[in-house]
Write a protein that holds these residues in place. Structure first.
Motif, short mmCIF file in Angstrom:
data_model
loop_
_atom_site.label_atom_id
_atom_site.label_comp_id
_atom_site.label_asym_id
_atom_site.label_seq_id
_atom_site.Cartn_x
_atom_site.Cartn_y
_atom_site.Cartn_z
N TYR A 242 0.86 -1.18 0.00
CA TYR A 242 0.00 0.00 0.00
C TYR A 242 0.90 1.23 0.00
O TYR A 242 2.11 1.14 0.23
N ALA A 243 0.30 2.38 -0.30
CA ALA A 243 1.08 3.57 -0.62
C ALA A 243 2.03 3.97 0.49
O ALA A 243 3.23 4.20 0.26
N GLU A 244 1.53 4.08 1.71
CA GLU A 244 2.37 4.57 2.81
C GLU A 244 3.57 3.67 3.06
O GLU A 244 4.67 4.15 3.35
N ARG A 245 3.40 2.38 2.92
CA ARG A 245 4.49 1.44 3.20
C ARG A 245 5.52 1.42 2.08
O ARG A 245 6.71 1.63 2.29
N ASP A 246 5.04 1.18 0.85
CA ASP A 246 5.97 0.99 -0.27
C ASP A 246 6.58 2.29 -0.76
O ASP A 246 7.64 2.27 -1.40
N LEU A 247 5.90 3.41 -0.50
CA LEU A 247 6.34 4.70 -1.04
C LEU A 247 6.68 5.69 0.06
O LEU A 247 6.60 6.91 -0.13
N CYS A 248 7.10 5.17 1.21
CA CYS A 248 7.33 6.06 2.36
C CYS A 248 8.45 7.07 2.11
O CYS A 248 8.45 8.15 2.69
N ALA A 249 9.40 6.75 1.23
CA ALA A 249 10.50 7.66 0.94
C ALA A 249 10.18 8.63 -0.19
O ALA A 249 10.96 9.55 -0.47
N ALA A 250 9.04 8.45 -0.83
CA ALA A 250 8.77 9.16 -2.08
C ALA A 250 8.58 10.66 -1.89
O ALA A 250 8.96 11.45 -2.76
N VAL A 251 7.97 11.07 -0.78
CA VAL A 251 7.75 12.51 -0.58
C VAL A 251 9.08 13.23 -0.42
O VAL A 251 9.31 14.28 -1.04
N GLU A 252 9.99 12.65 0.37
CA GLU A 252 11.31 13.24 0.51
C GLU A 252 12.00 13.34 -0.85
O GLU A 252 12.58 14.38 -1.20
N ARG A 253 11.94 12.27 -1.63
CA ARG A 253 12.60 12.25 -2.94
C ARG A 253 11.99 13.28 -3.88
O ARG A 253 12.70 14.03 -4.56
N CYS A 254 10.66 13.34 -3.94
CA CYS A 254 10.00 14.28 -4.85
C CYS A 254 10.28 15.72 -4.45
O CYS A 254 10.53 16.57 -5.33
N PHE A 255 10.25 16.01 -3.17
CA PHE A 255 10.52 17.38 -2.71
C PHE A 255 11.96 17.77 -3.05
O PHE A 255 12.23 18.92 -3.37
N ALA A 256 12.87 16.80 -2.98
CA ALA A 256 14.27 17.08 -3.33
C ALA A 256 14.41 17.48 -4.79
O ALA A 256 15.36 18.18 -5.17
N LEU A 257 13.46 17.03 -5.63
CA LEU A 257 13.48 17.35 -7.05
C LEU A 257 12.54 18.52 -7.39
O LEU A 257 12.37 18.86 -8.56
N GLY A 258 11.94 19.12 -6.36
CA GLY A 258 11.03 20.24 -6.60
C GLY A 258 9.68 19.82 -7.16
O GLY A 258 9.07 20.56 -7.93
N ARG A 259 9.22 18.62 -6.78
CA ARG A 259 7.96 18.10 -7.30
C ARG A 259 6.98 17.82 -6.17
O ARG A 259 7.37 17.38 -5.10
N SER A 260 5.70 18.06 -6.43
CA SER A 260 4.64 17.58 -5.56
C SER A 260 4.39 16.12 -5.90
O SER A 260 4.87 15.61 -6.91
N VAL A 261 3.61 15.44 -5.05
CA VAL A 261 3.43 14.00 -5.28
C VAL A 261 2.09 13.52 -4.75
O VAL A 261 1.59 14.01 -3.73
N ILE A 262 1.51 12.57 -5.48
CA ILE A 262 0.31 11.85 -5.02
C ILE A 262 0.70 10.40 -4.82
O ILE A 262 1.17 9.74 -5.75
N LEU A 263 0.52 9.91 -3.59
CA LEU A 263 0.77 8.50 -3.28
C LEU A 263 -0.56 7.77 -3.40
O LEU A 263 -1.47 7.97 -2.60
N VAL A 264 -0.67 6.93 -4.42
CA VAL A 264 -1.93 6.26 -4.74
C VAL A 264 -2.01 4.90 -4.09
O VAL A 264 -1.05 4.12 -4.15
#
Length: 315
Positions: A106-128
């Motif tokens: 599920y999103a929170e578990r598998d994509l827990c690092a994604a917000v940090e990564r996206c923000f580092a690239l200047g991107r917003s993100v939707i975890l589906v």
């Protein structure tokens, strides 16, 4: 008793056995039981020794995204399911990544690092949360076959809501990567500028047969029952499409990232997808990374690969 009655009995028994085996395969592979909500003090990490090294970091990432401001979003799938995700805004007008998690995750578990990564690239993100996972509706996981249409629906929702000038990237890990790669030849909005696949498999057939072989069963004999179970009880065709087929018709740039010690989805699958892809493409190998651990293993190389591709594609 006449011989033809015996033939009918035998054939009926074989047919019943076939249906029973197909149903068992369906329940084992595709059915998703009712999911219990994760407690506020629970931080589930995927099973396996390869994740232990990163358990503390993953827990911190999970705590961080739970504490961050976010907006709950939902859309309707083509077949009437409510699909849900969380939107984390880096800045108004920033590019938006739409990310999809893996099989039985599920999103929170598998994509827990994604917000940090996206923000580092200047991107917003939707975890589906994919269909039949997390907070989304559904009971059947289709290995990306139906999920790819959900991906298209999310891109259209984001494009309509945030505007056609907002750059959209679609990405995922494991089955999530297969999902977005299978969407490569779908009718995506013009402002979808990139497809990102992290440790995705070449096809549902390839990955299912690999798992069957690891169970020490004859894959060529068992797979037809798995496929039949999907068709009869799930209503979908496992071989309808695949990542390796879809990227041959992709009109969007494709970047693949994969750990070279992935024991679940072998690195060579990304190599095969890369070779088959006909659009602008890049393959980033993360040395020593296991399944789904490319970013935690080497975040600097991971980020640089994405930055380089962004520059190469000019978006």
């Amino acid at each position: 008793m006449d011989w033809w009655i015996w033939v009918c009995i035998v054939l009926g028994g074989l047919l019943l056995l076939t249906f029973v085996i197909a149903f068992y395969c369906f329940m084992r592979v595709f059915y998703s039981p009712k999911r219990q909500p994760v407690g506020e003090d629970e931080y589930p990490i995927p099973d396996g020794e390869i994740y232990e090294e990163y358990r503390e970091q993953m827990t911190e990432w999970t705590k961080a995204i739970r504490a961050m401001p976010h907006e709950e979003m939902s859309i309707q799938s083509f077949d009437g399911l409510t699909l849900r995700g969380n939107y984390y805004e880096y800045a108004k007008g920033a590019p938006i990544e739409i990310l999809f998690h893996g099989y039985q995750g599920y999103a929170e578990r598998d994509l827990c690092a994604a917000v940090e990564r996206c923000f580092a690239l200047g991107r917003s993100v939707i975890l589906v949360n994919q269909r039949s996972s997390g907070t989304s509706d559904g009971r059947v996981i289709t290995f990306g076959i139906r999920e790819r249409k959900d991906c298209v629906a999310w891109t259209r929702y984001v494009s309509n809501r945030f505007g056609k000038d907002i750059k959209i990237m679609i990405g995922g890990v494991s089955m999530g990567a297969a999902t977005v790669l299978m969407a490569a030849d779908e009718d995506l909005p013009e402002n979808v500028v990139c497809i990102m696949g992290d440790c995705g498999y070449t096809s549902a057939q390839d990955i299912i047969k690999k798992i069957i072989k690891e169970m020490r069963l004859p894959a060529d004999m068992v797979y037809p029952f798995v496929k039949l179970g999907a068709k009869i009880f799930g209503g979908f065709n496992l071989d309808e499409t695949s990542p390796i087929q879809a990227v041959q018709k992709s009109k969007k740039p494709v970047i693949l990232l994969h750990g070279d010690t992935d024991a679940f989805v072998p690195y060579e699958m990304s190599e095969r997808i890369y070779k088959a892809c006909t659009s602008q493409k890049k393959l980033v190998k993360i040395e020593g990374a296991g399944h789904g651990l490319a970013y935690p293993k080497n975040p600097e190389k991971y980020l640089q690969g994405l930055r380089d591709f962004e520059s190469e594609c000019g978006f």
